[in-house]
Design an enzyme around this catalytic site. Structure first.
Site, short mmCIF file in Angstrom:
data_model
loop_
_atom_site.label_atom_id
_atom_site.label_comp_id
_atom_site.label_asym_id
_atom_site.label_seq_id
_atom_site.Cartn_x
_atom_site.Cartn_y
_atom_site.Cartn_z
N LYS A 22 3.73 -7.57 1.50
CA LYS A 22 4.81 -8.43 2.01
C LYS A 22 4.97 -8.27 3.52
O LYS A 22 5.02 -9.25 4.26
CB LYS A 22 6.13 -8.06 1.32
CG LYS A 22 7.37 -8.58 2.02
CD LYS A 22 8.62 -8.29 1.25
CE LYS A 22 9.51 -7.20 1.74
NZ LYS A 22 10.00 -7.19 3.10
N ASN A 23 5.03 -7.03 3.98
CA ASN A 23 5.32 -6.80 5.40
C ASN A 23 4.15 -7.12 6.32
O ASN A 23 4.29 -7.09 7.54
CB ASN A 23 5.79 -5.36 5.62
CG ASN A 23 7.18 -5.14 5.05
OD1 ASN A 23 7.83 -6.10 4.59
ND2 ASN A 23 7.65 -3.91 5.06
N CYS A 116 17.90 -7.74 3.57
CA CYS A 116 18.50 -6.72 2.71
C CYS A 116 19.77 -6.15 3.33
O CYS A 116 19.88 -6.03 4.54
CB CYS A 116 17.51 -5.58 2.53
SG CYS A 116 16.47 -5.75 1.10
N ARG A 121 21.19 -3.61 11.10
CA ARG A 121 19.97 -4.31 11.48
C ARG A 121 20.16 -5.29 12.63
O ARG A 121 19.96 -6.50 12.49
CB ARG A 121 19.36 -5.02 10.27
CG ARG A 121 19.04 -4.08 9.16
CD ARG A 121 18.21 -4.70 8.10
NE ARG A 121 16.80 -4.56 8.36
CZ ARG A 121 15.87 -4.78 7.45
NH1 ARG A 121 16.18 -5.16 6.26
NH2 ARG A 121 14.59 -4.62 7.74
N ASP A 305 11.12 2.57 3.13
CA ASP A 305 11.01 1.66 1.99
C ASP A 305 10.61 2.37 0.69
O ASP A 305 10.58 1.74 -0.37
CB ASP A 305 9.99 0.55 2.29
CG ASP A 305 10.54 -0.48 3.27
OD1 ASP A 305 11.75 -0.44 3.56
OD2 ASP A 305 9.76 -1.33 3.75
N ARG A 397 12.06 -10.46 -4.22
CA ARG A 397 11.80 -10.69 -2.79
C ARG A 397 10.50 -10.01 -2.36
O ARG A 397 9.83 -10.49 -1.44
CB ARG A 397 12.95 -10.15 -1.93
CG ARG A 397 14.22 -10.97 -1.97
CD ARG A 397 15.18 -10.48 -0.91
NE ARG A 397 14.42 -10.20 0.30
CZ ARG A 397 14.67 -9.20 1.14
NH1 ARG A 397 15.68 -8.40 0.95
NH2 ARG A 397 13.91 -9.02 2.20
#
Ligand code: UD1
Length: 418
Positions: A22-23, A116, A121, A305, A397
């Site tokens: 994903k990242n 999230c 952030r 994570d 997600r």
């Protein structure tokens, strides 16, 4: 609304292939608009963050076609530099589009991004990085206006090695005349993957994976077919699932070389792990042992994570361990749910003390963010009885049908409508 229903007690066994990361996929999808040619990505996981990114690109005028796990982006029709409000709020990675949109149009407008709920952030580092390249940034009413009329290459220094800010500046600088140097850059493997992708398009980026990245701007980038790296967090989560059930699992397409910190902690807990370049084999003891301490750090430190999944493991380990969360300020939100399942976790600020218990008990719990939701599923695999994890969409997600992957390894888990 959907939930995962898990019946604990099954020992995981078998072999599974790890999906694309994903990242890596999200910034690469953003970078695809640096060329008007077709870019085809292979092995794109079916996760909602990638779908939302594709939706944003479509709204901005790109043609996005998806066939199975391959996704093609053609950005010749890109007409907009204003990112859609609703989607920007849903997915934090929309902020990645600032850099490439500025590179294409020399202007961009974006709302404050979402994502999230794991901390404040802010995006100050992104904006400061772009300012160092001559972008004028103004903010009003929740909107951010970027004027890149006088953009130029130059030196960018980050007070903190932010992953997203590093990627944004790499993309913004890819087409600028001259050399841009990013000092104190983030060193995550996904940044190396973004460098590889930009270079495969004909760019000239060097140094990713170290603290200093140099981007030599090129006149034009071209289309490419590219396979993003495998997901080290999904791989880590699957290893953790094997570990918490005392199982034995083999992962193929696993980025073992990028997982040193996670593998080392799992070994400390008594797991026997055999690694090859793209293959990992784990055999877990019947009961895990506690590690003394785990601290999250930017790469190559322990990834934030994977922190909450390790908390789930520690909660059933023999002994007591301490977890320090240094990256995000609000990432212990699932300790309460784990305690409802019988865990003994005490949190104060950025520190959690976890006293391992023999047994967890099934309960109805709620995913509050992506990784926390996965951790509750892991706890459910080990708990006695039924665990229902609500808000499965948050897990979707970043995991491509986690329940199917775990069921393939023998877990008793299914998705239910509630
Ligand atoms: C990326 C990952 C995310 C991972 C995180 C840290 C993607 C899509 N997401 O997120 O899964 O958890 O790296 O490894 O790749 N910060 C600021 N100002 C900024 C930017 C960040 O203060 O402008 C702070 C954040 O609040 C956080 C820390 O820096 O406390 C790390 O954030 P960052 O490295 O930027 O993470 P993301 O790129 O958002």
């Amino acid at each position: 609304m959907e939930a995962f229903l898990v019946e604990g007690g099954a020992r995981l066994e078998g072999t599974l292939r790890v999906d694309g990361a994903k990242n890596a996929v999200l910034p690469i999808l953003a970078a695809a608009i640096l060329t008007e040619d077709a870019v085809t990505l292979e092995d794109v996981p079916r996760i909602t963050d990638a779908m939302h990114m594709a939706e944003i690109l479509t709204i901005l005028g790109c043609r996005v076609e998806q066939q199975g796990k391959s996704m093609m982006v053609r950005s010749g029709g890109l007409h907009g530099w204003e990112m859609p409000d609703r989607l920007s709020k849903q997915i934090r990675s929309s902020i990645f589009l600032l850099g490439p949109i500025l590179a294409r149009f020399r202007k961009a407008t974006v709302t404050y991004p979402g994502g999230c709920e794991i901390g404040l952030r802010p995006i100050d580092l992104h904006l400061r990085g772009l300012r160092s390249l001559g972008v004028k940034v103004s903010e009003s009413g929740g909107m951010i206006y970027c004027d890149g009329a006088h953009m130029r290459s130059g030196d960018v220094y980050f007070d903190y090695p932010s992953v997203g800010a590093t990627e944004n500046v790499m993309m913004a600088a890819a087409l600028l005349d001259g050399v841009t140097a990013i000092h104190n850059a983030a060193r995550e493997p996904e940044i190396v993957d973004l460098q590889n992708f930009i270079n495969a398009m004909g760019g000239d980026v060097r140094g990713a994976g170290s603290q200093m990245i140099e981007i030599r701007g090129v006149k034009q980038l071209r289309g490419v077919r590219y396979t993003p790296m495998a997901d080290r967090i999904v791989a880590g989560t699957l290893l953790a699932a094997a570990a918490i059930t005392g199982g034995e699992v083999e992962l193929t397409n696993a980025p073992a070389g990028d997982m040193v910190a996670v593998l080392s902690k799992l070994r400390e807990m008594g797991c026997c792990i055999h690694e090859e370049p793209e293959r990992l084999h784990i055999r877990a003891p019947e009961r895990l042992g506690a590690f003394a301490q785990l601290q999250t750090q930017p790469h190559p430190g322990f990834p934030t994570d994977m922190q909450v999944q390790m908390m789930a493991l520690l909660s059933v380990a023999q002994g007591t361990g301490v977890i320090l969360e240094n990256v995000f300020e609000n990432r212990f939100t699932h300790a309460g749910d784990l305690n409802r399942m019988g865990a003994r976790i005490l949190c104060s600020g950025r520190t959690a003390v976890v006293q391992g218990v023999e047994q967890l008990y099934g309960a109805r719990v709620t995913a509050r963010d992506l990784r926390g939701g996965a951790a509750l599923v892991l706890a459910g695999l080990r708990a006695q009885g039924l665990t229902q994890v609500d808000q499965a969409h948050l897990v979707d997600r970043g995991y491509d049908h986690l329940e199917t992957q775990l069921a393939f390894l023998g877990a008793k888990i299914r998705r239910i409508d509630i």
